[in-house]
Enzyme design. Structure first.
Site, PDB file in Angstrom:
ATOM      1  N   LEU A 146       0.843  -1.193   0.000  1.00  0.00           N
ATOM      2  CA  LEU A 146       0.000   0.000   0.000  1.00  0.00           C
ATOM      3  C   LEU A 146       0.886   1.253   0.000  1.00  0.00           C
ATOM      4  O   LEU A 146       0.736   2.142  -0.837  1.00  0.00           O
ATOM      5  CB  LEU A 146      -0.931  -0.006   1.224  1.00  0.00           C
ATOM      6  CG  LEU A 146      -1.903   1.164   1.331  1.00  0.00           C
ATOM      7  CD1 LEU A 146      -2.872   1.194   0.165  1.00  0.00           C
ATOM      8  CD2 LEU A 146      -2.675   1.106   2.653  1.00  0.00           C
ATOM      9  N   HIS A 151       3.884   8.486  -0.531  1.00  0.00           N
ATOM     10  CA  HIS A 151       2.518   8.431   0.024  1.00  0.00           C
ATOM     11  C   HIS A 151       2.463   7.362   1.101  1.00  0.00           C
ATOM     12  O   HIS A 151       2.411   6.163   0.799  1.00  0.00           O
ATOM     13  CB  HIS A 151       1.495   8.137  -1.076  1.00  0.00           C
ATOM     14  CG  HIS A 151       1.624   9.067  -2.242  1.00  0.00           C
ATOM     15  ND1 HIS A 151       1.080  10.331  -2.238  1.00  0.00           N
ATOM     16  CD2 HIS A 151       2.271   8.939  -3.420  1.00  0.00           C
ATOM     17  CE1 HIS A 151       1.383  10.945  -3.382  1.00  0.00           C
ATOM     18  NE2 HIS A 151       2.110  10.109  -4.116  1.00  0.00           N
ATOM     19  N   GLY A 152       2.504   7.802   2.372  1.00  0.00           N
ATOM     20  CA  GLY A 152       2.476   6.862   3.491  1.00  0.00           C
ATOM     21  C   GLY A 152       1.168   6.958   4.253  1.00  0.00           C
ATOM     22  O   GLY A 152       0.241   6.181   4.021  1.00  0.00           O
ATOM     23  N   LEU A 254      -6.067  -3.264   6.988  1.00  0.00           N
ATOM     24  CA  LEU A 254      -5.242  -2.639   8.035  1.00  0.00           C
ATOM     25  C   LEU A 254      -5.904  -2.804   9.399  1.00  0.00           C
ATOM     26  O   LEU A 254      -5.233  -3.023  10.409  1.00  0.00           O
ATOM     27  CB  LEU A 254      -5.016  -1.153   7.740  1.00  0.00           C
ATOM     28  CG  LEU A 254      -4.176  -0.826   6.503  1.00  0.00           C
ATOM     29  CD1 LEU A 254      -4.008   0.685   6.364  1.00  0.00           C
ATOM     30  CD2 LEU A 254      -2.809  -1.490   6.561  1.00  0.00           C
ATOM     31  N   GLN A 294      12.737   1.864  46.555  1.00  0.00           N
ATOM     32  CA  GLN A 294      11.365   2.345  46.305  1.00  0.00           C
ATOM     33  C   GLN A 294      11.205   2.902  44.891  1.00  0.00           C
ATOM     34  O   GLN A 294      10.167   2.717  44.254  1.00  0.00           O
ATOM     35  CB  GLN A 294      10.995   3.400  47.339  1.00  0.00           C
ATOM     36  CG  GLN A 294      10.829   2.810  48.729  1.00  0.00           C
ATOM     37  CD  GLN A 294      10.409   3.834  49.753  1.00  0.00           C
ATOM     38  OE1 GLN A 294      10.333   5.022  49.462  1.00  0.00           O
ATOM     39  NE2 GLN A 294      10.130   3.380  50.954  1.00  0.00           N
ATOM     40  N   LEU A 353      18.087  -1.794  33.782  1.00  0.00           N
ATOM     41  CA  LEU A 353      19.265  -2.618  33.504  1.00  0.00           C
ATOM     42  C   LEU A 353      20.544  -1.798  33.373  1.00  0.00           C
ATOM     43  O   LEU A 353      21.619  -2.357  33.126  1.00  0.00           O
ATOM     44  CB  LEU A 353      19.060  -3.458  32.233  1.00  0.00           C
ATOM     45  CG  LEU A 353      18.445  -4.842  32.482  1.00  0.00           C
ATOM     46  CD1 LEU A 353      16.975  -4.720  32.837  1.00  0.00           C
ATOM     47  CD2 LEU A 353      18.621  -5.731  31.263  1.00  0.00           C
ATOM     48  N   GLY A 354      20.441  -0.492  33.537  1.00  0.00           N
ATOM     49  CA  GLY A 354      21.638   0.332  33.425  1.00  0.00           C
ATOM     50  C   GLY A 354      22.353   0.089  32.103  1.00  0.00           C
ATOM     51  O   GLY A 354      21.709   0.001  31.055  1.00  0.00           O
ATOM     52  N   GLU A 378       1.143   0.489  10.128  1.00  0.00           N
ATOM     53  CA  GLU A 378      -0.293   0.241  10.386  1.00  0.00           C
ATOM     54  C   GLU A 378      -0.965   1.481  10.968  1.00  0.00           C
ATOM     55  O   GLU A 378      -1.805   1.386  11.861  1.00  0.00           O
ATOM     56  CB  GLU A 378      -0.478  -0.926  11.358  1.00  0.00           C
ATOM     57  CG  GLU A 378       0.166  -2.211  10.923  1.00  0.00           C
ATOM     58  CD  GLU A 378      -0.480  -2.782   9.681  1.00  0.00           C
ATOM     59  OE1 GLU A 378      -1.604  -2.353   9.343  1.00  0.00           O
ATOM     60  OE2 GLU A 378       0.150  -3.640   9.053  1.00  0.00           O
ATOM     61  N   GLY A 379      -0.584   2.645  10.466  1.00  0.00           N
ATOM     62  CA  GLY A 379      -1.133   3.904  10.969  1.00  0.00           C
ATOM     63  C   GLY A 379      -0.274   4.399  12.112  1.00  0.00           C
ATOM     64  O   GLY A 379      -0.126   3.719  13.125  1.00  0.00           O
TER      65      GLY A 379
HETATM   66  C1  LIG Z   1       9.454  -1.703   9.240  1.00  0.00           C
HETATM   67  C2  LIG Z   1       8.252  -1.232   8.458  1.00  0.00           C
HETATM   68  C3  LIG Z   1       7.446  -2.135   7.809  1.00  0.00           C
HETATM   69  C4  LIG Z   1       6.359  -1.697   7.035  1.00  0.00           C
HETATM   70  N1  LIG Z   1       5.584  -2.618   6.359  1.00  0.00           N
HETATM   71  C5  LIG Z   1       4.630  -2.169   5.490  1.00  0.00           C
HETATM   72  C6  LIG Z   1       3.901  -3.093   4.660  1.00  0.00           C
HETATM   73  O1  LIG Z   1       4.067  -4.320   4.759  1.00  0.00           O
HETATM   74  N2  LIG Z   1       3.021  -2.593   3.749  1.00  0.00           N
HETATM   75  C7  LIG Z   1       2.795  -1.249   3.603  1.00  0.00           C
HETATM   76  O2  LIG Z   1       1.993  -0.871   2.742  1.00  0.00           O
HETATM   77  N3  LIG Z   1       3.456  -0.350   4.390  1.00  0.00           N
HETATM   78  C8  LIG Z   1       4.367  -0.780   5.317  1.00  0.00           C
HETATM   79  N4  LIG Z   1       5.067   0.128   6.094  1.00  0.00           N
HETATM   80  C9  LIG Z   1       4.856   1.567   5.891  1.00  0.00           C
HETATM   81  C10 LIG Z   1       4.085   2.239   7.002  1.00  0.00           C
HETATM   82  O3  LIG Z   1       2.750   1.835   7.010  1.00  0.00           O
HETATM   83  C11 LIG Z   1       4.254   3.754   6.812  1.00  0.00           C
HETATM   84  O4  LIG Z   1       5.595   4.061   7.145  1.00  0.00           O
HETATM   85  C12 LIG Z   1       3.296   4.583   7.641  1.00  0.00           C
HETATM   86  O5  LIG Z   1       1.994   4.489   7.150  1.00  0.00           O
HETATM   87  C13 LIG Z   1       3.700   6.067   7.712  1.00  0.00           C
HETATM   88  O6  LIG Z   1       3.954   6.562   6.434  1.00  0.00           O
HETATM   89  P1  LIG Z   1       5.323   7.384   6.150  1.00  0.00           P
HETATM   90  O7  LIG Z   1       6.462   6.606   6.704  1.00  0.00           O
HETATM   91  O8  LIG Z   1       5.334   7.718   4.715  1.00  0.00           O
HETATM   92  O9  LIG Z   1       5.218   8.674   7.037  1.00  0.00           O
HETATM   93  P2  LIG Z   1       4.431  10.032   6.649  1.00  0.00           P
HETATM   94  O10 LIG Z   1       3.052   9.712   6.220  1.00  0.00           O
HETATM   95  O11 LIG Z   1       5.281  10.854   5.771  1.00  0.00           O
HETATM   96  O12 LIG Z   1       4.340  10.720   8.087  1.00  0.00           O
HETATM   97  C14 LIG Z   1       5.481  11.356   8.720  1.00  0.00           C
HETATM   98  C15 LIG Z   1       4.999  11.944  10.039  1.00  0.00           C
HETATM   99  O13 LIG Z   1       3.984  12.904   9.800  1.00  0.00           O
HETATM  100  C16 LIG Z   1       2.821  12.555  10.524  1.00  0.00           C
HETATM  101  N5  LIG Z   1       1.619  12.925   9.774  1.00  0.00           N
HETATM  102  C17 LIG Z   1       1.270  12.561   8.514  1.00  0.00           C
HETATM  103  N6  LIG Z   1       0.067  13.051   8.200  1.00  0.00           N
HETATM  104  C18 LIG Z   1      -0.357  13.743   9.274  1.00  0.00           C
HETATM  105  C19 LIG Z   1      -1.545  14.466   9.576  1.00  0.00           C
HETATM  106  N7  LIG Z   1      -2.561  14.579   8.711  1.00  0.00           N
HETATM  107  N8  LIG Z   1      -1.631  15.046  10.790  1.00  0.00           N
HETATM  108  C20 LIG Z   1      -0.627  14.925  11.697  1.00  0.00           C
HETATM  109  N9  LIG Z   1       0.500  14.248  11.480  1.00  0.00           N
HETATM  110  C21 LIG Z   1       0.636  13.652  10.281  1.00  0.00           C
HETATM  111  C22 LIG Z   1       2.899  11.066  10.735  1.00  0.00           C
HETATM  112  O14 LIG Z   1       2.106  10.645  11.841  1.00  0.00           O
HETATM  113  C23 LIG Z   1       4.390  10.897  10.971  1.00  0.00           C
HETATM  114  O15 LIG Z   1       4.695  11.199  12.297  1.00  0.00           O
HETATM  115  C24 LIG Z   1       6.099  -0.306   6.937  1.00  0.00           C
HETATM  116  C25 LIG Z   1       6.907   0.609   7.645  1.00  0.00           C
HETATM  117  C26 LIG Z   1       7.967   0.153   8.395  1.00  0.00           C
HETATM  118  C27 LIG Z   1       8.809   1.150   9.140  1.00  0.00           C
END
Ligand SMILES: Cc1cc2nc3c(=O)[nH]c(=O)nc-3n(C[C@H](O)[C@H](O)[C@H](O)COP(=O)(O)OP(=O)(O)OC[C@H]3O[C@@H](n4cnc5c(N)ncnc54)[C@H](O)[C@@H]3O)c2cc1C
Length: 399
Positions: A146, A151-152, A254, A294, A353-354, A378-379
């Site tokens: 995805l 585009h994340g 998701l 404590q 664990l220091g 996953e968001g």
């Molecule tokens: C180890 C790993 C495995 C993964 N596996 C998969 C997989 O199998 N399949 C897949 O499709 N993806 C996968 N991903 C991708 C993952 O889902 C994305 O990294 C995630 O959705 C965030 O997208 P981005 O990294 O592009 O960050 P961005 O979207 O660029 O976000 C960067 C920062 O800005 C913040 N942000 C973005 N939009 C807003 C908003 N509207 N308001 C406030 N804050 C915002 C975000 O919360 C984040 O802190 C994986 C990622 C990792 C690290």
């Protein structure tokens, strides 16, 4: 419950951390599944995982076959060789797997909750027959594409395109950060078409598909992550998942995977807490065990309280899921809280664990580093805050 039953029950209990006896709410089958997965993790993951992590490698195929034999792949799905377990049992399995390593749990989550679920829920009968039994057995590995380089958090603006050419489809684009991609046999790829977002089951050996492993990760190192490039990939009409129309299809996948994370993160946190507890009782400074101070007890108590609250939340969501009543924003509540708290627990345990806390001889730093990925994929936490915020206010603050 008699004293004897209680003693028995405590002996097979999840952990001494179970202050609230949440364990007592589990059914016999759920407990059995948990015990089997815990044993598997003790035998096949714990002894090796520090080495995998250090090397940035994991024997994914071998593990997938072993997980398949135990029915862990797509275990909450029914038919096609899937185990048809309850959502709670699936959650417990995720917890135990992630007590080993978040990367190992990711292998199972992506296989079962993302790739298999997408085909199971949105695929044709032929696609299900072709992929699901092999994936359930761990003979075929799936991934879920995805995210893209640009585009994340906002998958609605994805750039990957699928266009018709006669009866065929042609796919072009790049998917980034895709778990299992370097070893996958099939990728569920989400692409924009003239009619909206659609999903495709893409065999990874199709001409035009390349997967490159992403190296130099400082987190989730015992998990294979890759970039998938789709360059004029020609697919027959029947590669499209016929029931998937629009972005709600990948988002529903998701939700499945996020549910597993609600439980899984507690596994990483439990392993950190158990390690810190044991360390604090044996390490002596100022003439007494660390656990006798404590300040150390305050840390342990606060962490155990958060962990128990997280487990209550996971169990509640699990029961809702088993009753068919779980809503996506409820899963967001669980993912937001449990990953955030698990990460806070891992960091706090590290302090107990220091210097040893930063050593690969102990699992805590590995879990803490892994949870940074779990917090993001996953968001992200921010996205889950926005989902919960939308539910509370009725206003979408996404864009
Ligand atoms: C180890 C790993 C495995 C993964 N596996 C998969 C997989 O199998 N399949 C897949 O499709 N993806 C996968 N991903 C991708 C993952 O889902 C994305 O990294 C995630 O959705 C965030 O997208 P981005 O990294 O592009 O960050 P961005 O979207 O660029 O976000 C960067 C920062 O800005 C913040 N942000 C973005 N939009 C807003 C908003 N509207 N308001 C406030 N804050 C915002 C975000 O919360 C984040 O802190 C994986 C990622 C990792 C690290």
């Amino acid at each position: 419950m008699s004293e004897r039953e209680r003693a028995n029950h405590q002996a097979q209990s999840m952990t001494p951390l179970d202050l609230l006896d949440i364990d007592a709410s589990l059914g016999e089958e759920e407990r059995q599944i948990r015990a089997v997965v815990r044993q598997l993790v003790d035998d096949r993951v714990r002894p090796y995982v520090a080495g995998w992590y250090e090397d940035g490698q994991v024997p994914a195929r071998e593990l997938a076959r072993e997980f398949g034999k135990l029915g862990l792949l797509g275990m909450h799905l029914t038919g096609y060789g899937c185990a048809g377990a309850s959502a709670v049992a699936y959650g417990l399995a995720c917890l135990e797997l992630e007590a080993g390593d978040s990367g190992v749990r990711s292998l199972v989550s992506v296989q079962g909750s993302l790739a298999m679920y997408a085909i199971w829920r949105y695929g044709s009968e032929e696609q299900k027959q072709r992929w699901l039994p092999a994936m359930a057995a761990g003979e075929a590995i799936g991934c879920f594409g995805l995210t893209e380089p640009d585009h994340g958090s906002d998958p609605a603006s994805m750039a990957t395109r699928a266009r018709r050419d006669g009866d065929d489809w042609i796919l072009d684009g790049t998917k980034m950060w895709i778990t299992n991609a370097p070893v996958a046999d099939v990728a569920v790829i989400w692409a924009r078409t003239d009619e909206g977002v659609r999903g495709f089951a893409v065999p990874m050996d199709t001409p035009g598909v390349t997967a490159r492993e992403i190296r130099h990760k400082m987190s989730l190192r015992a998990s294979l992550t890759g970039e998938i490039v789709l360059d004029g990939v020609r697919l027959p009409a029947d590669a499209r998942l016929p029931e998937a129309t629009g972005l709600k299809a990948p988002l529903s996948c998701l939700t499945e995977a996020r549910y597993g994370i609600v439980w899984g993160a507690l596994g990483a946190a439990r392993d950190c807490l158990e390690t810190a507890l044991s360390y604090a009782t044996t390490r002596t400074q100022f003439g007494r065990p660390l656990a006798g101070f404590q300040l150390t007890q305050a840390k342990l108590a606060d962490m155990a309280v958060e962990w128990n609250k997280g487990l209550l939340l996971a169990s509640h969501l699990g029961r809702l899921a088993d009753a068919g009543k779980l809503r996506p924003e409820q899963v967001s509540v669980g993912k937001l809280n449990n990953v955030r708290e698990a990460l806070a627990i891992a960091r706090q345990c590290r302090t107990i664990l220091g210097a040893n806390g930063i050593s690969g001889e102990y699992p805590i730093m590995r879990h803490a580093n892994n949870l940074e990925s779990v917090l993001t994929y996953e968001g992200t936490s921010e996205i889950h805050q926005l989902i919960v915020g939308q539910r509370l206010t009725g206003l979408s603050a996404f864009a």
